[in-house]
Design an enzyme around this catalytic site. Structure first.
Site, mmCIF file in Angstrom:
data_model
loop_
_atom_site.group_PDB
_atom_site.id
_atom_site.type_symbol
_atom_site.label_atom_id
_atom_site.label_comp_id
_atom_site.label_asym_id
_atom_site.label_seq_id
_atom_site.Cartn_x
_atom_site.Cartn_y
_atom_site.Cartn_z
ATOM 1 N N SER A 1 39.179 69.222 -38.854
ATOM 2 C CA SER A 1 37.985 68.644 -39.473
ATOM 3 C C SER A 1 36.895 68.779 -38.759
ATOM 4 O O SER A 1 36.780 68.290 -37.408
ATOM 5 C CB SER A 1 38.332 67.284 -39.532
ATOM 6 O OG SER A 1 37.369 66.361 -39.856
ATOM 7 N N HIS B 1 38.024 72.247 -42.604
ATOM 8 C CA HIS B 1 37.987 70.936 -43.335
ATOM 9 C C HIS B 1 36.582 70.313 -43.295
ATOM 10 O O HIS B 1 36.273 69.731 -41.858
ATOM 11 C CB HIS B 1 38.992 70.059 -42.876
ATOM 12 C CG HIS B 1 39.123 68.787 -43.723
ATOM 13 N ND1 HIS B 1 40.189 68.702 -45.013
ATOM 14 C CD2 HIS B 1 38.876 67.514 -43.632
ATOM 15 C CE1 HIS B 1 39.932 67.662 -45.568
ATOM 16 N NE2 HIS B 1 39.452 66.653 -44.673
ATOM 17 N N ASP C 1 34.355 67.241 -44.075
ATOM 18 C CA ASP C 1 34.249 65.848 -44.705
ATOM 19 C C ASP C 1 32.777 65.287 -44.990
ATOM 20 O O ASP C 1 31.873 65.208 -44.449
ATOM 21 C CB ASP C 1 35.000 64.846 -43.623
ATOM 22 C CG ASP C 1 36.260 65.205 -43.525
ATOM 23 O OD1 ASP C 1 37.122 64.861 -44.347
ATOM 24 O OD2 ASP C 1 36.422 65.176 -42.396
ATOM 25 N N MET D 1 30.859 62.230 -46.542
ATOM 26 C CA MET D 1 30.823 60.813 -46.828
ATOM 27 C C MET D 1 29.402 60.458 -47.479
ATOM 28 O O MET D 1 28.242 60.994 -46.797
ATOM 29 C CB MET D 1 31.093 60.236 -45.604
ATOM 30 C CG MET D 1 32.494 60.581 -45.000
ATOM 31 S SD MET D 1 32.984 59.869 -43.440
ATOM 32 C CE MET D 1 34.233 60.757 -42.843
ATOM 33 N N HIS E 1 36.288 67.954 -48.593
ATOM 34 C CA HIS E 1 36.669 66.624 -48.817
ATOM 35 C C HIS E 1 35.668 65.708 -49.319
ATOM 36 O O HIS E 1 35.006 65.276 -48.420
ATOM 37 C CB HIS E 1 37.761 66.099 -47.711
ATOM 38 C CG HIS E 1 38.360 64.639 -47.926
ATOM 39 N ND1 HIS E 1 38.845 64.039 -46.837
ATOM 40 C CD2 HIS E 1 38.389 63.915 -48.896
ATOM 41 C CE1 HIS E 1 39.292 62.721 -47.204
ATOM 42 N NE2 HIS E 1 38.862 62.788 -48.290
ATOM 43 N N MET F 1 34.350 62.431 -50.074
ATOM 44 C CA MET F 1 34.484 60.817 -50.154
ATOM 45 C C MET F 1 33.182 60.323 -50.579
ATOM 46 O O MET F 1 32.270 59.627 -49.930
ATOM 47 C CB MET F 1 34.808 60.505 -48.647
ATOM 48 C CG MET F 1 36.141 60.735 -48.251
ATOM 49 S SD MET F 1 36.275 60.733 -46.425
ATOM 50 C CE MET F 1 35.835 62.331 -46.015
ATOM 51 N N MET G 1 45.938 60.754 -47.483
ATOM 52 C CA MET G 1 45.324 60.243 -46.366
ATOM 53 C C MET G 1 46.197 59.297 -45.447
ATOM 54 O O MET G 1 46.969 58.570 -46.062
ATOM 55 C CB MET G 1 44.121 59.000 -46.877
ATOM 56 C CG MET G 1 42.992 59.797 -47.559
ATOM 57 S SD MET G 1 42.297 61.272 -46.490
ATOM 58 C CE MET G 1 41.593 60.292 -45.116
ATOM 59 N N ASP H 1 45.908 63.934 -43.672
ATOM 60 C CA ASP H 1 44.590 63.765 -43.179
ATOM 61 C C ASP H 1 44.499 62.409 -42.584
ATOM 62 O O ASP H 1 44.383 61.558 -42.984
ATOM 63 C CB ASP H 1 43.611 63.968 -44.344
ATOM 64 C CG ASP H 1 41.981 63.994 -43.803
ATOM 65 O OD1 ASP H 1 41.935 63.824 -42.433
ATOM 66 O OD2 ASP H 1 41.153 64.011 -44.461
#
Ligand code: DX5
Ligand code: ZN
Length: 227
Positions: free
Chosen positions: A9, A34, A36, A38, A67, A69, A138, A176
């Site tokens: 990540s 990965h 992320d 957000m 991913h 979010m 998660m 994760d």
């Protein structure tokens, strides 16, 4: 041994040298990047978007595992597909129409993943399991790197592993949050085959001369070889 995949990540990478970090971690033998995303709305943190995905795309042929979010999720999916994402995963709570969101990801030519927070029930898999390419469990509440692994995630992995194995389709089972050298084997035994690790990889010292992450990746793989 199963074919295990390691997905660093980049949330824990040095953002002042992000390109270099990505090249180094892939050259050191990582499988996926990965990524992320957000939004300070679905989760209480704000990270990176499609512009950064587009900027790193030319640096590697490795799978970029996005991913999301973010809530709402649908609008941003085509932007990530255009930016070169290979896999796009989302949280069911962030979609009003889960089947439609999966369809949207696939129409854009990407693989689709569904993400389960520690307290999200698995019934969201009902009726859509066969359409998924990846299931992400998660093992921390989403929003931050460096949190402690929540043990209940192991039970969830066991249940999902059974459901995947009962079907015909190949679906990656990704974990994760809080994955470290000292727990990755136990997590693999519970059924995961794809391992996100942020702080465990990027907070480990880079190999002095080579500026690579060979030592930590070798340690993770050595644990997986015991499974
Ligand atoms: C958390 C993110 C994770 C996180 C993992 O919301 O989805 O990918 O960066 O970080 P570590 O491996 O440090 O728990
Ligand atoms: Zn993640």
């Amino acid at each position: 041994m199963a074919n295990y995949l390691i997905a660093p990540s980049i949330l824990s990478a040095n953002f002042a040298k992000l390109g270099e970090e990505i090249t180094n971690v892939i050259d050191s033998g990582a499988d996926f990047i990965h990524f992320d995303v957000m939004d300070n709305h679905y989760v209480p943190n704000l990270t990176i978007g499609p512009l950064v995905c587009e900027a790193i795309r030319p640096l590697t042929d490795a799978i970029i595992d996005v991913h999301l979010m973010v809530d709402p999720v649908d609008r941003i999916i085509p932007d990530f597909a255009k930016a070169g994402a290979n896999i796009i995963s989302f949280h069911p709570e962030a979609s009003k129409h889960i089947d439609r969101t999966i369809g949207l990801i696939k129409e854009q030519g990407c693989k689709a993943g569904l993400v389960f927070n520690p307290a999200t029930p698995l019934h969201f898999l009902d009726h859509v399991l066969d359409k998924l390419d990846l299931i992400l469990i998660m093992s921390v509440n989403p929003g931050f790197g460096g949190q402690k692994f929540i043990l209940e995630a192991l039970n969830k992995l066991r249940v999902v592993r059974k459901r995947i194995d009962a079907g015909k389709k190949k679906i990656l089972l990704e974990i994760d949050g809080g994955v470290k050298v000292d727990n990755i084997a136990e997590i693999a035994r519970a059924g995961a085959d794809t391992f996100v690790a942020g702080s465990a990889i990027f907070s480990a010292a880079r190999d002095e001369d080579s500026h690579r992450y060979d030592t930590v990746l070798a340690a993770l793989r050595a644990e997986l070889a015991k499974v």
